[in-house]
Design a protein around this motif. Sequence first.
Motif, PDB file in Angstrom:
ATOM      1  N   ILE A  70      60.808  38.726 150.442  1.00  0.00           N
ATOM      2  CA  ILE A  70      61.049  38.473 151.859  1.00  0.00           C
ATOM      3  C   ILE A  70      60.545  37.070 152.167  1.00  0.00           C
ATOM      4  O   ILE A  70      59.400  36.737 151.866  1.00  0.00           O
ATOM      5  N   ASN A  73      59.758  33.359 156.918  1.00  0.00           N
ATOM      6  CA  ASN A  73      60.270  33.333 158.293  1.00  0.00           C
ATOM      7  C   ASN A  73      61.320  34.411 158.540  1.00  0.00           C
ATOM      8  O   ASN A  73      62.155  34.277 159.429  1.00  0.00           O
ATOM      9  N   GLU A  74      61.260  35.495 157.776  1.00  0.00           N
ATOM     10  CA  GLU A  74      62.342  36.482 157.757  1.00  0.00           C
ATOM     11  C   GLU A  74      61.841  37.877 158.092  1.00  0.00           C
ATOM     12  O   GLU A  74      60.782  38.299 157.630  1.00  0.00           O
ATOM     13  N   GLU A  75      62.618  38.593 158.894  1.00  0.00           N
ATOM     14  CA  GLU A  75      62.347  40.008 159.142  1.00  0.00           C
ATOM     15  C   GLU A  75      62.730  40.806 157.890  1.00  0.00           C
ATOM     16  O   GLU A  75      63.686  40.450 157.190  1.00  0.00           O
ATOM     17  N   PRO A  76      62.028  41.917 157.591  1.00  0.00           N
ATOM     18  CA  PRO A  76      62.395  42.729 156.423  1.00  0.00           C
ATOM     19  C   PRO A  76      63.859  43.188 156.446  1.00  0.00           C
ATOM     20  O   PRO A  76      64.525  43.158 155.405  1.00  0.00           O
ATOM     21  N   ASP A  77      64.352  43.610 157.607  1.00  0.00           N
ATOM     22  CA  ASP A  77      65.748  44.049 157.696  1.00  0.00           C
ATOM     23  C   ASP A  77      66.694  42.916 157.316  1.00  0.00           C
ATOM     24  O   ASP A  77      67.679  43.121 156.582  1.00  0.00           O
ATOM     25  N   ASP A  78      66.414  41.725 157.814  1.00  0.00           N
ATOM     26  CA  ASP A  78      67.267  40.569 157.507  1.00  0.00           C
ATOM     27  C   ASP A  78      67.209  40.254 156.014  1.00  0.00           C
ATOM     28  O   ASP A  78      68.222  39.879 155.405  1.00  0.00           O
ATOM     29  N   GLN A  97      66.126  51.542 156.622  1.00  0.00           N
ATOM     30  CA  GLN A  97      64.815  51.419 155.992  1.00  0.00           C
ATOM     31  C   GLN A  97      64.256  52.806 155.707  1.00  0.00           C
ATOM     32  O   GLN A  97      64.246  53.670 156.579  1.00  0.00           O
TER      33      GLN A  97
END
Length: 249
Positions: A70, A73-78, A97
């Motif tokens: 990950i 600067n990233e969300e886990p979903d993204d 998730q």
Amino acid sequence: MPIMKHSEPLPALPKTMISDPQKLVAVYPKMPLTVDCVIFGFEENELKVLLIRSDLKVYEGLWSLLGNNILSNEEPDDAAYRVLRERTGMTDVYLEQVRAFGNPGRHPGGRVLTIAYCSLLNIRHHQLKIHDNELHWHSYASIKEMAFDHKEILEFCHRWLQKRIQEHPLGFNLLPDKFSLRELQNLYEAILGVALDRRNFRKKFASMDLLIDIGEMEQDVPHRPGKLYKFDFEKYEKTKRKWVGIDFE
């Protein structure tokens, strides 16, 4: 009745406020975060899973899930959608998730926490556009050993899927628009991994009143042709608050 006296308020405890959150985080243990995508597919009455060949020497020859780190600067979903896109080229897949896996020894390079995401696809409707590292579909039943703790993650997601498919009518998205009860039962048996009683299975679905008899029969089949049905998605949307799931026990 005696009058209860209010107790005296306790003196306020002195508070030590943290003025530098960056300094606080700096002392936290550094741990890489990754995502792993468990992509199940259904084809020819068989549950399959999308795997890639591991590129770590220690796991040479073994298969692994689709994963990567990950970004900061990233969300886990993204991150999960990015990894799926980079590995397969697919952009029209819904991921859900499932849970995190953080066994300290799960990665040979050190402590790595991963978040598992899961999806269930009709393989005929989703074409792989990238095939690097021998990416392809495998029969779920044929998987015996995997890299990292991916076998554990895969088995957990399979149990999660078995529960979900009994709680929600996910399976109908894997069938043709018009399907027979035989095809429907084959789907549930493939995902649940058990043989279901034919009479009881049909009775359960008949009681739900969500199948539309379209007045057609199967064509060119090696067995006695059965009636064809459609799933009443419109009626389900109106009544899903009352949906109690499907119990095949």
